[in-house]
Design a protein around this motif. Sequence first.
Motif, PDB file in Angstrom:
ATOM      1  N   LYS A   1      -4.476  -9.874  -9.360  1.00 15.55           N
ATOM      2  CA  LYS A   1      -5.817 -10.412  -9.596  1.00 15.55           C
ATOM      3  C   LYS A   1      -6.544 -10.639  -8.281  1.00 15.55           C
ATOM      4  O   LYS A   1      -7.730 -10.284  -8.128  1.00 15.55           O
ATOM      5  N   THR A   2      -5.843 -11.237  -7.309  1.00 17.83           N
ATOM      6  CA  THR A   2      -6.451 -11.485  -5.997  1.00 17.83           C
ATOM      7  C   THR A   2      -6.806 -10.171  -5.308  1.00 17.83           C
ATOM      8  O   THR A   2      -7.850 -10.059  -4.657  1.00 17.83           O
TER       9      THR A   2
ATOM     10  N   VAL B   1     -13.704  -3.496   5.490  1.00 14.49           N
ATOM     11  CA  VAL B   1     -12.380  -2.979   5.853  1.00 14.49           C
ATOM     12  C   VAL B   1     -11.328  -4.088   5.802  1.00 14.49           C
ATOM     13  O   VAL B   1     -10.217  -3.892   5.308  1.00 14.49           O
ATOM     14  N   ASP B   2     -11.713  -5.260   6.307  1.00 17.52           N
ATOM     15  CA  ASP B   2     -10.770  -6.393   6.300  1.00 17.52           C
ATOM     16  C   ASP B   2     -10.361  -6.752   4.872  1.00 17.52           C
ATOM     17  O   ASP B   2      -9.175  -6.978   4.590  1.00 17.52           O
ATOM     18  N   ASN B   3     -11.348  -6.805   3.973  1.00 24.03           N
ATOM     19  CA  ASN B   3     -11.034  -7.141   2.585  1.00 24.03           C
ATOM     20  C   ASN B   3     -10.233  -6.039   1.902  1.00 24.03           C
ATOM     21  O   ASN B   3      -9.365  -6.318   1.063  1.00 24.03           O
TER      22      ASN B   3
ATOM     23  N   LEU C   1     -10.926  -6.355  -3.426  1.00 23.16           N
ATOM     24  CA  LEU C   1     -11.499  -5.012  -3.471  1.00 23.16           C
ATOM     25  C   LEU C   1     -12.961  -5.067  -3.879  1.00 23.16           C
ATOM     26  O   LEU C   1     -13.804  -4.347  -3.327  1.00 23.16           O
ATOM     27  N   SER C   2     -13.294  -5.961  -4.814  1.00 25.74           N
ATOM     28  CA  SER C   2     -14.694  -6.120  -5.233  1.00 25.74           C
ATOM     29  C   SER C   2     -15.541  -6.616  -4.070  1.00 25.74           C
ATOM     30  O   SER C   2     -16.675  -6.140  -3.852  1.00 25.74           O
ATOM     31  N   GLU C   3     -15.010  -7.567  -3.325  1.00 23.15           N
ATOM     32  CA  GLU C   3     -15.742  -8.075  -2.164  1.00 23.15           C
ATOM     33  C   GLU C   3     -15.965  -6.970  -1.139  1.00 23.15           C
ATOM     34  O   GLU C   3     -17.018  -6.913  -0.494  1.00 23.15           O
ATOM     35  N   SER C   4     -14.969  -6.096  -1.001  1.00 20.89           N
ATOM     36  CA  SER C   4     -15.081  -5.003  -0.050  1.00 20.89           C
ATOM     37  C   SER C   4     -16.230  -4.067  -0.418  1.00 20.89           C
ATOM     38  O   SER C   4     -17.025  -3.653   0.438  1.00 20.89           O
ATOM     39  N   TYR C   5     -16.357  -3.735  -1.739  1.00 22.32           N
ATOM     40  CA  TYR C   5     -17.459  -2.875  -2.186  1.00 22.32           C
ATOM     41  C   TYR C   5     -18.809  -3.538  -1.932  1.00 22.32           C
ATOM     42  O   TYR C   5     -19.782  -2.897  -1.504  1.00 22.32           O
ATOM     43  N   GLU C   6     -18.886  -4.835  -2.204  1.00 20.44           N
ATOM     44  CA  GLU C   6     -20.143  -5.561  -1.992  1.00 20.44           C
ATOM     45  C   GLU C   6     -20.533  -5.545  -0.525  1.00 20.44           C
ATOM     46  O   GLU C   6     -21.722  -5.397  -0.182  1.00 20.44           O
TER      47      GLU C   6
ATOM     48  N   SER D   1      -6.610  -6.464   0.219  1.00 26.28           N
ATOM     49  CA  SER D   1      -6.365  -6.016  -1.144  1.00 26.28           C
ATOM     50  C   SER D   1      -5.079  -5.202  -1.224  1.00 26.28           C
ATOM     51  O   SER D   1      -4.248  -5.396  -2.118  1.00 26.28           O
ATOM     52  N   VAL D   2      -4.911  -4.295  -0.280  1.00 27.60           N
ATOM     53  CA  VAL D   2      -3.699  -3.471  -0.230  1.00 27.60           C
ATOM     54  C   VAL D   2      -2.464  -4.347  -0.029  1.00 27.60           C
ATOM     55  O   VAL D   2      -1.422  -4.135  -0.662  1.00 27.60           O
ATOM     56  N   ASP D   3      -2.593  -5.356   0.845  1.00 25.93           N
ATOM     57  CA  ASP D   3      -1.465  -6.262   1.112  1.00 25.93           C
ATOM     58  C   ASP D   3      -1.056  -7.019  -0.157  1.00 25.93           C
ATOM     59  O   ASP D   3       0.137  -7.202  -0.428  1.00 25.93           O
ATOM     60  N   TYR D   4      -2.045  -7.470  -0.921  1.00 21.07           N
ATOM     61  CA  TYR D   4      -1.740  -8.210  -2.156  1.00 21.07           C
ATOM     62  C   TYR D   4      -1.073  -7.306  -3.193  1.00 21.07           C
ATOM     63  O   TYR D   4      -0.158  -7.732  -3.916  1.00 21.07           O
ATOM     64  N   VAL D   5      -1.528  -6.060  -3.275  1.00 22.24           N
ATOM     65  CA  VAL D   5      -0.898  -5.110  -4.198  1.00 22.24           C
ATOM     66  C   VAL D   5       0.556  -4.879  -3.793  1.00 22.24           C
ATOM     67  O   VAL D   5       1.460  -4.874  -4.638  1.00 22.24           O
ATOM     68  N   ALA D   6       0.780  -4.690  -2.502  1.00 22.57           N
ATOM     69  CA  ALA D   6       2.139  -4.465  -2.009  1.00 22.57           C
ATOM     70  C   ALA D   6       3.023  -5.681  -2.270  1.00 22.57           C
ATOM     71  O   ALA D   6       4.189  -5.548  -2.656  1.00 22.57           O
ATOM     72  N   ARG D   7       2.442  -6.874  -2.077  1.00 19.89           N
ATOM     73  CA  ARG D   7       3.218  -8.092  -2.291  1.00 19.89           C
ATOM     74  C   ARG D   7       3.572  -8.257  -3.767  1.00 19.89           C
ATOM     75  O   ARG D   7       4.681  -8.684  -4.116  1.00 19.89           O
TER      76      ARG D   7
END
Length: 240
Positions: A93-94, A115-117, A99-104, A121-127
Amino acid sequence: MEESISGFKVRGDWGDIVEHGERITRALRDVDVHDPDGETDTRFARAFEEWEEWRPKAHETLDSDVSEKTADQASVEEGKGEKAGKEPDEDIKTAGEKLSESYEQLEEDDAEAAVDNWKESVDYVARAADSASRKALRRVEDTVYQNVMTQLAPYYFDNELVSANVQQSTRNGGNGEQFVFEVNVNDDELKEEVSDRLAEYEDEIDRWHVEVEKNTDAAEAIEGAEPPPDNGDNSKSTTN
């Protein structure tokens, strides 16, 4: 007790096994690996606590208590997400929110923040994937270990301080259940000190006091009697 390059070994009944573990523990305490006051050697303090928790106790059984503790000790460690107290679906969910914040931020021409967001996002998916994988592995481990592995191999313990294994002996000689318990101290210098302590116990201690759990509930249940005072002597005598 037999002493060899692989450790300190005893054969006997459950009381003998418990006593052997207590002697090893006493020796380790006497050479100050447990660090009770924060003033002694702390290299092995945590490892000593783990050993103290795992070693067979007088009120335990091999097939139930030691089996469960061995499975726990051998289990896959917690990952970052689990240590943070997050379930995989929470991290997913996070990740979506990041990822939504990144698009915005891309729409606002804030490429650096986007890029930071995205990275977060990738880190949270991996976790989340890591947490889910570890949980699945533990379920398999628990089933396989408790139902299969203990039928093929001894119950074992291993950390940086102590390596140990206990198993039921195939030679009981008509004297009830017999066991073999081998304990090795992994640091050579420390192992020599422990060996010296164990030799001293053999020479100086005629009767070893095996620790047992107190049942204070029974005393309270009899006509409202108060439980016996805890004077620190929660043991019973056994002969060497």
